[in-house]
Design a protein around this motif. Structure first.
Motif, mmCIF file in Angstrom:
data_model
loop_
_atom_site.group_PDB
_atom_site.id
_atom_site.type_symbol
_atom_site.label_atom_id
_atom_site.label_comp_id
_atom_site.label_asym_id
_atom_site.label_seq_id
_atom_site.Cartn_x
_atom_site.Cartn_y
_atom_site.Cartn_z
ATOM 1 N N LYS A 198 0.843 -1.225 -0.206
ATOM 2 C CA LYS A 198 0.129 -0.003 -0.004
ATOM 3 C C LYS A 198 0.782 1.361 0.204
ATOM 4 N N ILE A 247 5.404 7.347 0.216
ATOM 5 C CA ILE A 247 5.804 6.156 1.225
ATOM 6 C C ILE A 247 4.991 5.129 0.838
ATOM 7 N N SER A 259 4.480 0.508 2.183
ATOM 8 C CA SER A 259 4.922 -0.646 2.928
ATOM 9 C C SER A 259 4.094 -1.932 2.665
ATOM 10 N N ASP A 260 5.006 -3.023 2.815
ATOM 11 C CA ASP A 260 4.323 -4.226 2.524
ATOM 12 C C ASP A 260 3.041 -4.679 3.218
ATOM 13 N N ASP A 261 2.289 -5.676 2.818
ATOM 14 C CA ASP A 261 0.999 -5.974 3.794
ATOM 15 C C ASP A 261 1.613 -6.973 4.554
ATOM 16 N N ALA A 262 2.754 -7.639 4.513
ATOM 17 C CA ALA A 262 3.185 -8.602 5.542
ATOM 18 C C ALA A 262 4.680 -8.650 5.612
ATOM 19 N N PRO A 263 5.149 -9.149 6.750
ATOM 20 C CA PRO A 263 6.616 -9.075 6.761
ATOM 21 C C PRO A 263 7.331 -9.801 5.455
ATOM 22 N N MET A 271 -2.529 2.572 7.896
ATOM 23 C CA MET A 271 -1.493 1.813 6.942
ATOM 24 C C MET A 271 -0.319 1.193 7.491
ATOM 25 N N PRO A 272 -0.102 0.239 8.515
ATOM 26 C CA PRO A 272 0.877 -0.102 9.248
ATOM 27 C C PRO A 272 1.730 -0.934 8.378
ATOM 28 N N PRO A 273 3.044 -0.654 8.854
ATOM 29 C CA PRO A 273 4.284 -1.481 8.066
ATOM 30 C C PRO A 273 3.892 -3.020 8.525
ATOM 31 N N ASN A 274 4.031 -3.630 7.203
ATOM 32 C CA ASN A 274 3.804 -5.191 7.229
ATOM 33 C C ASN A 274 2.716 -5.733 7.830
ATOM 34 N N MET A 275 1.683 -5.019 7.654
ATOM 35 C CA MET A 275 0.206 -5.513 7.935
ATOM 36 C C MET A 275 -0.595 -4.757 6.904
ATOM 37 N N PRO A 276 -2.027 -5.572 6.597
ATOM 38 C CA PRO A 276 -2.825 -4.870 5.660
ATOM 39 C C PRO A 276 -3.418 -3.598 6.244
ATOM 40 N N ALA A 277 -4.032 -2.710 5.464
ATOM 41 C CA ALA A 277 -4.505 -1.436 5.705
ATOM 42 C C ALA A 277 -5.668 -1.755 6.708
ATOM 43 N N TRP A 328 3.335 5.229 7.917
ATOM 44 C CA TRP A 328 4.789 5.549 8.498
ATOM 45 C C TRP A 328 5.543 4.265 8.429
ATOM 46 N N SER A 329 6.891 4.494 8.546
ATOM 47 C CA SER A 329 7.655 3.416 8.663
ATOM 48 C C SER A 329 8.993 3.782 9.363
#
Lengths: 165, 165
Positions: A136, A154, A156-160, B70-76, B155-156
């Motif tokens: 996203k 900016i 980020s991925d949706d999973a590690p 929209m957190p890093p490494n998680m879906p929105a 953010w990241s």
């Protein structure tokens, strides 16, 4: 009669000088947004093509001179020249593909905010299986010298990342 | 004379109806931006206080009904109720503190884009040493019912998490 005429002009001018009403602003933004969505969608096709071809200089041309790229787990990169160097130093893995889909575009005047989803795929290579990673992003586009350029980007991925922490 | 008067009113009205000039737009945005920066800075102090206190419902009140986190490494996470649940499920570690600094705020009409840096600190606990992690963020604030609410927030971190991949 001259006084009446002057009065009429002044009243019209005063109506003109009042600030935009909330209703007028909403109507203006809806019309501006529809126009901008078409433009942004077209730029995103070029953006993905430049990414997939690792064309760092072309990628840089999509950013404002004072644009900022904000990659995950790295400090922000400021300015078009630094952004071009960053793309050159962080190429896409061989055979991988990315694409962008704008899911929400809002415009007011010179500002567009685009929220979207990304798709990243990488083919299998040696012992590494094929990978696919949804993501996203949020982009601030600014109307600059007759074109939309990225001012802040900016994502980020949706999973590690597989194998990551 | 009446015809002359009508002509003067029409000319003034026509001048009024023309779309905003680029210069007028730039001036409007600068004035609107200064006002918005003050408001956003104040909200960010409350935002950090709510984060540090793990006040999920209060955090949710800073987002639009259709806001997206929209957190890093998680879906929105979409919508205020889901955002409140997400903050409740992802509390700050005990004793940790976050703060936000807006480094670039741009406003046009109902839209503000805020780019900023974040500071996260966590005290030492048992065998885990104290940690400090700088980060960055981009927020789309939308003027909604007389207040600025977050419509999109992403953010990241500026480096991989210690021990992470």
């Amino acid at each position: 009669m001259r006084r009446l005429m002057l009065g009429a002009v002044l009243i019209t001018a005063m109506a003109c000088a009042t600030t935009e009403t909330p209703e007028a602003r909403t109507t203006r933004m809806a019309s501006e947004t529809a126009e901008a969505k078409t433009a942004i969608d077209a730029i995103n096709v070029r953006y993905a093509t430049f990414m997939n071809g690792n064309l760092a200089d072309s990628l840089g041309s999509l950013f404002a001179e004072d644009g900022v790229v904000m990659p995950p787990n790295m400090p922000a990169v400021s300015g078009r020249a630094a952004i071009q160097a960053w793309f050159a130093a962080n190429p896409m893995p061989p055979g991988s593909q990315v694409s962008f889909t704008a899911t929400d575009v809002q415009r007011s005047g010179d500002i567009v905010v685009e929220r979207g989803t990304s798709s990243f795929t990488m083919p299998a290579s040696g012992n590494t299986p094929a990978m696919s990673m949804p993501g996203k992003y949020l982009v601030h586009w600014h109307w600059t010298g007759g074109q939309w350029l990225q001012k802040s980007t900016i994502w980020s991925d949706d999973a590690p990342a597989p194998g990551g922490g």
